[in-house]
Write a protein that holds these residues in place. Structure first.
Motif, PDB file in Angstrom:
ATOM      1  N   LEU A  38       0.766  -1.178   0.011  1.00 56.90           N
ATOM      2  CA  LEU A  38      -0.100   0.066  -0.049  1.00 56.90           C
ATOM      3  C   LEU A  38       0.881   1.279   0.118  1.00 56.90           C
ATOM      4  N   PHE A  75      -5.647   3.497  -6.959  1.00 59.10           N
ATOM      5  CA  PHE A  75      -6.850   3.206  -6.106  1.00 59.10           C
ATOM      6  C   PHE A  75      -7.605   2.034  -6.169  1.00 59.10           C
ATOM      7  N   ILE A  88      -5.562  -0.739  10.686  1.00 59.59           N
ATOM      8  CA  ILE A  88      -6.735  -0.066  10.338  1.00 59.59           C
ATOM      9  C   ILE A  88      -8.083  -0.741  10.287  1.00 59.59           C
ATOM     10  N   ILE A  92     -10.293  -0.843   3.550  1.00 58.98           N
ATOM     11  CA  ILE A  92      -9.581   0.214   2.706  1.00 58.98           C
ATOM     12  C   ILE A  92     -10.566   0.200   1.420  1.00 58.98           C
ATOM     13  N   LEU A  95     -12.712   3.209   2.539  1.00 57.53           N
ATOM     14  CA  LEU A  95     -12.169   4.376   2.987  1.00 57.53           C
ATOM     15  C   LEU A  95     -11.892   5.113   1.398  1.00 57.53           C
ATOM     16  N   TYR A  99     -13.394   8.928   0.509  1.00 59.12           N
ATOM     17  CA  TYR A  99     -12.425   9.957   0.268  1.00 59.12           C
ATOM     18  C   TYR A  99     -12.029  10.361  -1.110  1.00 59.12           C
ATOM     19  N   LEU A 126      -9.313  17.268  -3.478  1.00 60.21           N
ATOM     20  CA  LEU A 126      -8.779  15.806  -3.751  1.00 60.21           C
ATOM     21  C   LEU A 126      -7.527  15.793  -2.717  1.00 60.21           C
ATOM     22  N   CYS A 133      -8.068  10.726   4.971  1.00 59.98           N
ATOM     23  CA  CYS A 133      -7.847   9.295   5.046  1.00 59.98           C
ATOM     24  C   CYS A 133      -6.656   8.941   5.657  1.00 59.98           C
ATOM     25  N   HIS A 134      -5.687   9.761   5.647  1.00 58.79           N
ATOM     26  CA  HIS A 134      -4.581   9.710   6.285  1.00 58.79           C
ATOM     27  C   HIS A 134      -4.766   9.761   7.810  1.00 58.79           C
ATOM     28  N   THR A 137      -6.814   6.957   9.513  1.00 62.02           N
ATOM     29  CA  THR A 137      -6.151   5.637   9.464  1.00 62.02           C
ATOM     30  C   THR A 137      -4.771   5.766  10.388  1.00 62.02           C
ATOM     31  N   PHE A 139      -2.423   7.718   9.959  1.00 66.07           N
ATOM     32  CA  PHE A 139      -1.154   8.079   9.052  1.00 66.07           C
ATOM     33  C   PHE A 139      -1.026   9.497   8.709  1.00 66.07           C
ATOM     34  N   ASN A 142       1.618  11.780   7.233  1.00 69.62           N
ATOM     35  CA  ASN A 142       1.781  11.867   5.970  1.00 69.62           C
ATOM     36  C   ASN A 142       0.909  12.768   5.244  1.00 69.62           C
TER      37      ASN A 142
HETATM   38  C1  HEC Z   1      -7.464   4.488   2.169  1.00 73.22           C
HETATM   39  C2  HEC Z   1      -7.116   5.739   2.663  1.00 73.22           C
HETATM   40  C3  HEC Z   1      -6.193   6.521   1.955  1.00 73.22           C
HETATM   41  C4  HEC Z   1      -6.221   7.346   0.868  1.00 73.22           C
HETATM   42  C5  HEC Z   1      -7.728   7.636   0.103  1.00 73.22           C
HETATM   43  C6  HEC Z   1      -4.980   7.960   0.516  1.00 73.22           C
HETATM   44  N1  HEC Z   1      -4.093   7.486   1.413  1.00 73.22           N
HETATM   45 FE1  HEC Z   1      -2.069   7.746   1.330  1.00 73.22          FE
HETATM   46  N2  HEC Z   1      -1.668   6.370   2.562  1.00 73.22           N
HETATM   47  C7  HEC Z   1      -2.686   5.736   3.332  1.00 73.22           C
HETATM   48  C8  HEC Z   1      -2.100   4.919   4.292  1.00 73.22           C
HETATM   49  C9  HEC Z   1      -2.808   3.898   5.028  1.00 73.22           C
HETATM   50  C10 HEC Z   1      -0.734   4.875   4.150  1.00 73.22           C
HETATM   51  C11 HEC Z   1       0.260   4.345   4.842  1.00 73.22           C
HETATM   52  C12 HEC Z   1       0.854   2.758   4.073  1.00 73.22           C
HETATM   53  C13 HEC Z   1       1.878   2.119   4.739  1.00 73.22           C
HETATM   54  O1  HEC Z   1       1.491   1.345   5.506  1.00 73.22           O
HETATM   55  O2  HEC Z   1       3.077   2.325   4.122  1.00 73.22           O
HETATM   56  C14 HEC Z   1      -0.536   5.982   3.148  1.00 73.22           C
HETATM   57  C15 HEC Z   1       0.594   6.668   2.737  1.00 73.22           C
HETATM   58  C16 HEC Z   1       0.850   7.537   1.813  1.00 73.22           C
HETATM   59  C17 HEC Z   1       2.236   8.228   1.524  1.00 73.22           C
HETATM   60  C18 HEC Z   1       3.595   7.680   2.265  1.00 73.22           C
HETATM   61  C19 HEC Z   1       4.185   6.776   1.176  1.00 73.22           C
HETATM   62  C20 HEC Z   1       5.638   7.136   1.207  1.00 73.22           C
HETATM   63  O3  HEC Z   1       6.517   6.102   0.678  1.00 73.22           O
HETATM   64  O4  HEC Z   1       6.153   8.205   1.680  1.00 73.22           O
HETATM   65  C21 HEC Z   1       1.821   9.136   0.655  1.00 73.22           C
HETATM   66  C22 HEC Z   1       2.971  10.114   0.031  1.00 73.22           C
HETATM   67  C23 HEC Z   1       0.427   9.149   0.192  1.00 73.22           C
HETATM   68  N3  HEC Z   1      -0.010   8.220   1.236  1.00 73.22           N
HETATM   69  C24 HEC Z   1      -0.019   9.982  -0.640  1.00 73.22           C
HETATM   70  C25 HEC Z   1      -1.432   9.761  -0.728  1.00 73.22           C
HETATM   71  C26 HEC Z   1      -2.025  10.818  -1.890  1.00 73.22           C
HETATM   72  C27 HEC Z   1      -1.310  11.951  -2.531  1.00 73.22           C
HETATM   73  C28 HEC Z   1      -3.420  10.313  -1.892  1.00 73.22           C
HETATM   74  C29 HEC Z   1      -4.546  11.030  -2.687  1.00 73.22           C
HETATM   75  C30 HEC Z   1      -4.330  11.242  -3.871  1.00 73.22           C
HETATM   76  C31 HEC Z   1      -3.575   9.178  -0.797  1.00 73.22           C
HETATM   77  N4  HEC Z   1      -2.523   9.238  -0.324  1.00 73.22           N
HETATM   78  C32 HEC Z   1      -4.804   8.989  -0.440  1.00 73.22           C
HETATM   79  C33 HEC Z   1      -4.203   5.825   3.044  1.00 73.22           C
HETATM   80  C34 HEC Z   1      -4.704   6.491   2.086  1.00 73.22           C
END
Ligand code: HEC
Length: 161
Positions: A38, A75, A88, A92, A95, A99, A126, A133-134, A137, A139, A142
């Motif tokens: 993920l 996604f 979480i 997923i 979620l 979002y 967006l 979502c972060h 969860t 996170f 981030n």
């Molecule tokens: C399901 C909910 C969810 C959504 C929606 C989501 N994320 Fe995440 N994101 C996560 C989770 C959970 C992690 C941590 C995953 C892990 O365990 O490494 C994460 C991690 C990240 C990271 C860290 C990765 C890294 O290697 O540094 C980035 C950057 C990121 N997301 C960007 C985004 C972006 C940009 C979007 C929207 C376009 C987005 N995320 C949408 C749940 C989400």
């Protein structure tokens, strides 16, 4: 005595070679496929999120539409391969629907309308969705933002003509 040592050495060499060969035999034509984690999918999504910004600001609507598609595919993969993740509680796919669906649909419309102010607004929606979502969860550290400079020196974001 000398020949015994040589014979022993030879036997050892052959045994080592055989062992090495055995180790490199693939197990019964078994294919192992790489499933991105993920975190990997997210890192890709972050790159696309940045590219989407530069494509939109340059009014390169075809490229912007492409980046939205790529985000959607990412996604979809996240929902398919990571139905649950770490601690979480909520699934997923749920979620992601919660979002991402609305902001991505809004972006598709703004891109279709070639409307830059709407695009910019939907883009911020967006980004807010990513961060929401972060947050839920755990996170939340981030944090995603509008990109402040373009790190992709090898891709043209403006229109060709
Ligand atoms: C399901 C909910 C969810 C959504 C929606 C989501 N994320 Fe995440 N994101 C996560 C989770 C959970 C992690 C941590 C995953 C892990 O365990 O490494 C994460 C991690 C990240 C990271 C860290 C990765 C890294 O290697 O540094 C980035 C950057 C990121 N997301 C960007 C985004 C972006 C940009 C979007 C929207 C376009 C987005 N995320 C949408 C749940 C989400």
């Amino acid at each position: 005595m000398k020949s015994t040592v040589i014979r022993f050495g030879l036997a050892l060499g052959v045994a080592t070679l055989l062992a090495a060969c055995a180790c490199h035999q693939p197990a019964e034509q078994e294919h192992t496929y790489f499933t991105p984690g993920l975190g990997e999918i997210m890192a890709q999504s972050a790159a696309r999120h940045a590219k989407l910004w530069f494509a939109g600001q340059a009014k390169n609507w075809d490229l912007a539409a492409y980046e939205v598609d790529e985000l959607l595919e990412g996604f979809e993969d996240a929902a398919t391969y990571h139905r649950t993740h770490k601690q979480i509680k909520q699934p997923i796919p749920e979620l992601i629907a919660q979002y991402m669906d609305q902001p991505l649909t809004g972006l598709e419309q703004a891109i279709k309308d070639k409307n830059l102010p709407a695009f910019t607004q939907r883009y911020d929606d967006l980004t807010a969705g990513c961060n929401a979502c972060h947050q839920v969860t755990d996170f939340g550290f981030n944090r995603v933002t509008r990109p402040t400079f373009n790190p992709f020196a090898n891709q043209a974001f403006g229109l060709a003509n």
